[in-house]
Design an enzyme around this catalytic site. Structure first.
Site, PDB file in Angstrom:
ATOM      1  N   PRO A   9      45.347 -65.690  15.233  1.00 14.92           N
ATOM      2  CA  PRO A   9      44.104 -64.928  15.102  1.00 14.92           C
ATOM      3  C   PRO A   9      43.759 -64.756  13.622  1.00 14.92           C
ATOM      4  O   PRO A   9      44.656 -64.650  12.791  1.00 14.92           O
ATOM      5  CB  PRO A   9      44.438 -63.571  15.731  1.00 14.92           C
ATOM      6  CG  PRO A   9      45.912 -63.491  15.743  1.00 14.92           C
ATOM      7  CD  PRO A   9      46.442 -64.887  15.808  1.00 14.92           C
ATOM      8  N   ILE A  18      42.924 -62.395  11.153  1.00 12.13           N
ATOM      9  CA  ILE A  18      43.015 -60.923  11.076  1.00 12.13           C
ATOM     10  C   ILE A  18      41.810 -60.361  10.327  1.00 12.13           C
ATOM     11  O   ILE A  18      41.127 -59.446  10.797  1.00 12.13           O
ATOM     12  CB  ILE A  18      44.341 -60.501  10.393  1.00 12.13           C
ATOM     13  CG1 ILE A  18      45.532 -61.078  11.145  1.00 12.13           C
ATOM     14  CG2 ILE A  18      44.436 -58.981  10.304  1.00 12.13           C
ATOM     15  CD1 ILE A  18      46.865 -60.971  10.418  1.00 12.13           C
ATOM     16  N   ASN A  54      54.022 -69.878   4.481  1.00 10.93           N
ATOM     17  CA  ASN A  54      53.142 -70.212   3.358  1.00 10.93           C
ATOM     18  C   ASN A  54      53.817 -69.834   2.056  1.00 10.93           C
ATOM     19  O   ASN A  54      54.651 -68.940   2.041  1.00 10.93           O
ATOM     20  CB  ASN A  54      51.838 -69.408   3.444  1.00 10.93           C
ATOM     21  CG  ASN A  54      50.887 -69.951   4.471  1.00 10.93           C
ATOM     22  OD1 ASN A  54      50.850 -71.146   4.721  1.00 10.93           O
ATOM     23  ND2 ASN A  54      50.120 -69.073   5.062  1.00 10.93           N
ATOM     24  N   ASP A  80      47.993 -70.308   9.350  1.00 12.39           N
ATOM     25  CA  ASP A  80      46.847 -70.598  10.227  1.00 12.39           C
ATOM     26  C   ASP A  80      47.291 -70.919  11.652  1.00 12.39           C
ATOM     27  O   ASP A  80      46.587 -70.619  12.601  1.00 12.39           O
ATOM     28  CB  ASP A  80      46.059 -71.785   9.660  1.00 12.39           C
ATOM     29  CG  ASP A  80      45.306 -71.381   8.409  1.00 12.39           C
ATOM     30  OD1 ASP A  80      44.757 -70.255   8.403  1.00 12.39           O
ATOM     31  OD2 ASP A  80      45.300 -72.155   7.428  1.00 12.39           O
ATOM     32  N   LYS A  84      33.791 -69.058   1.993  1.00 10.01           N
ATOM     33  CA  LYS A  84      34.760 -68.255   2.771  1.00 10.01           C
ATOM     34  C   LYS A  84      34.275 -66.825   2.951  1.00 10.01           C
ATOM     35  O   LYS A  84      34.466 -66.211   4.006  1.00 10.01           O
ATOM     36  CB  LYS A  84      36.126 -68.276   2.086  1.00 10.01           C
ATOM     37  CG  LYS A  84      37.239 -67.774   2.957  1.00 10.01           C
ATOM     38  CD  LYS A  84      38.600 -68.205   2.458  1.00 10.01           C
ATOM     39  CE  LYS A  84      38.859 -69.680   2.690  1.00 10.01           C
ATOM     40  NZ  LYS A  84      40.169 -70.130   2.295  1.00 10.01           N
TER      41      LYS A  84
HETATM   42  O1  C5P Z   1      41.060 -68.895   6.007  1.00 11.46           O
HETATM   43  P1  C5P Z   1      41.954 -68.540   4.891  1.00 11.46           P
HETATM   44  O2  C5P Z   1      43.403 -68.411   5.291  1.00 11.46           O
HETATM   45  O3  C5P Z   1      41.811 -69.347   3.651  1.00 11.46           O
HETATM   46  O4  C5P Z   1      41.440 -67.071   4.479  1.00 11.46           O
HETATM   47  C1  C5P Z   1      42.100 -66.295   3.554  1.00 11.46           C
HETATM   48  C2  C5P Z   1      41.768 -64.843   3.783  1.00 11.46           C
HETATM   49  O5  C5P Z   1      41.774 -64.511   5.173  1.00 11.46           O
HETATM   50  C3  C5P Z   1      42.822 -63.925   3.184  1.00 11.46           C
HETATM   51  O6  C5P Z   1      42.196 -62.706   2.884  1.00 11.46           O
HETATM   52  C4  C5P Z   1      43.819 -63.790   4.328  1.00 11.46           C
HETATM   53  O7  C5P Z   1      44.614 -62.623   4.194  1.00 11.46           O
HETATM   54  C5  C5P Z   1      42.899 -63.702   5.520  1.00 11.46           C
HETATM   55  N1  C5P Z   1      43.454 -64.274   6.747  1.00 11.46           N
HETATM   56  C6  C5P Z   1      43.743 -63.457   7.821  1.00 11.46           C
HETATM   57  N2  C5P Z   1      44.205 -63.978   8.994  1.00 11.46           N
HETATM   58  C7  C5P Z   1      44.388 -65.308   9.123  1.00 11.46           C
HETATM   59  C8  C5P Z   1      44.107 -66.161   8.055  1.00 11.46           C
HETATM   60  C9  C5P Z   1      43.649 -65.611   6.883  1.00 11.46           C
HETATM   61  O8  C5P Z   1      43.581 -62.232   7.694  1.00 11.46           O
HETATM   62  N3  C5P Z   1      44.855 -65.804  10.257  1.00 11.46           N
END
Ligand code: C5P
Length: 405
Positions: free
Chosen positions: A310, A312, A213, A282, A346
């Site tokens: 996963p 996190i 990313n 993702d 979110k």
């Molecule tokens: O779902 P999205 O990636 O947009 O969500 C962003 C938030 O979720 C951020 O705080 C990111 O660090 C956390 N996140 C995570 N594990 C993932 C995807 C996102 O902790 N696999």
């Protein structure tokens, strides 16, 4: 955060080869907007000239208690009353030994003794040979200086001018500037243990290729630094970025989302605050080839299958301590549009009390950002500013939330 801008610091130099670093320190302080008044001992002037320090500080240097430039001939009183702090860098072993006995036989030690104890802090950056530093006498003096209310900064480790290697080097200029910023930051996070994820993750396709990313890690690192300055114990789990580790922060380097997840699981039980600033991939390739996938000239492209990583943050937010309110979870959302709507949704989906939204493409890799803090009550904007200042605002905001529960 405590900006050093406008602070008045007496920079005292004592005898040691690290005086050459004091020139750089003086420059950095002036650049940060500090009014620097240099005072040098006779020994310091053997290592670097007052002319150099005058040119860098923009102020005549004081070297003698008999300096007749002061109307009342009391430089030790006048200079110490005007200062926000006295910083001795380098602080020699001999000078520290003098200070603990309250000796005052030249201007700098006289000024340290004469300073108003409650309002003018004394901060020391020691520098000496490793044997001198390790000597029980020096360690006793350091402990006594701290007990007397001074702040003795640590020392660096490495090659010394004498040819030996070990502890005793003076901290670098940027480390001392950071220590000063931390010193003046209100300790709103004292007693907290903050766990932060930062940077991207990298998901290998084969040994030379992968998907990742866009994320520089700058925001997460700034939050780690701000939390540490505010008195928290900080653990930073960093994806692949080439940023320096903030002072006094424990850093764990990881590469993939699975590694980041594992590192979080191993450390989160000690944390009281979890801030997920990482841009976690993702998906990852369903399998990673052990050898480089070769282009064979046929024009055929490899097909990639992905599996979901996963989440996190969502899994931590589900854990028992978070549910009981013992772990405060903060998420991030990097969006390209409709920030409020996406961040609001979110926050609920991740199950966290606070979600920080930002427009990704306008901040990736940059030193500034604008944040939108979304909680159950609504949203609050933190307008565009440096990531350093925004991180401090975020930390203060989180501290306020924790103190009001
Ligand atoms: O779902 P999205 O990636 O947009 O969500 C962003 C938030 O979720 C951020 O705080 C990111 O660090 C956390 N996140 C995570 N594990 C993932 C995807 C996102 O902790 N696999």
């Amino acid at each position: 955060m405590n900006d050093l801008h406008g602070k008045r610091i007496v920079l005292g130099l004592t005898g040691g080869i690290a005086c050459y670093k004091a020139a750089e320190l003086c420059r950095s302080l002036v650049k940060a907007g500090v009014q620097v008044q240099v005072v040098m001992t006779e020994a310091a002037a053997q290592f670097i000239t007052p002319v150099t320090m005058q040119a860098l500080s923009g102020q005549p240097v004081y070297t003698s208690q008999w300096d007749s430039r002061e109307g009342n001939n009391m430089a030790h009183i006048n200079l110490s009353r005007e200062a926000d702090a006295i910083l001795i860098a380098p602080a020699s072993a001999d000078f520290m030994a003098k200070l603990i006995h309250g000796k005052a036989d030249e201007l700098l030690s006289l000024m340290c003794l004469a300073r108003p104890l409650q309002t003018v802090p004394l901060i020391l950056a020691p520098a000496m040979n490793r044997e001198m530093w390790a000597h029980p006498a020096t360690q006793r003096n350091v402990a006594q200086l701290n007990a007397d209310g001074s702040l003795v900064l640590g020392v660096g480790q490495g090659d010394q001018a004498c040819g030996e290697t070990g502890d005793g080097r003076m901290l670098e200029a940027d480390e001392i500037v950071e220590a000063l910023e931390a010193f003046w930051t209100p300790k709103v996070m004292s007693g907290q243990h903050v766990l932060i994820t930062a940077g991207p993750t990298y998901e290998a396709i084969d040994p030379v290729r992968g998907i990742t990313n866009l994320s520089s890690g700058k925001m997460g690192f700034a939050i780690a630094r701000a939390a540490q300055h505010a008195g928290a114990q900080v653990t930073l789990i960093a994806g692949p970025v080439s940023l320096p580790t903030p002072r006094n922060v424990k850093r764990l380097n990881v590469r993939s989302a699975l590694e980041m997840h594992q590192a979080v699981q191993q450390t989160v039980s000690d944390a009281s605050i979890f801030i997920a600033a990482a841009a976690v991939a993702d998906w990852r390739p369903a399998s990673s080839a052990e050898q480089k996938i070769k282009k064979d000239g046929s024009g055929e492209t490899p097909s990639l299958n992905f599996v979901e990583n996963p989440d996190i943050l969502a899994s931590v937010a589900q854990n028992a301590r978070a549910q009981k309110g013992e772990l405060f979870c903060v998420g991030f959302a990097a969006e390209s549009h409709d920030l409020l709507a996406h961040a609001t949704a979110k926050r609920v989906r991740k199950g966290v009390p606070l979600l920080v939204g930002n427009i990704g493409p306008s901040t990736f890799g940059q030193d500034d950002n604008a944040l939108l803090l979304v909680d159950a009550q609504g949203a609050k904007e933190l307008p565009r500013d440096t990531k350093t200042r925004l991180a401090h605002q975020l930390i203060q905001n989180i501290a306020r939330r924790l103190s009001s529960v």
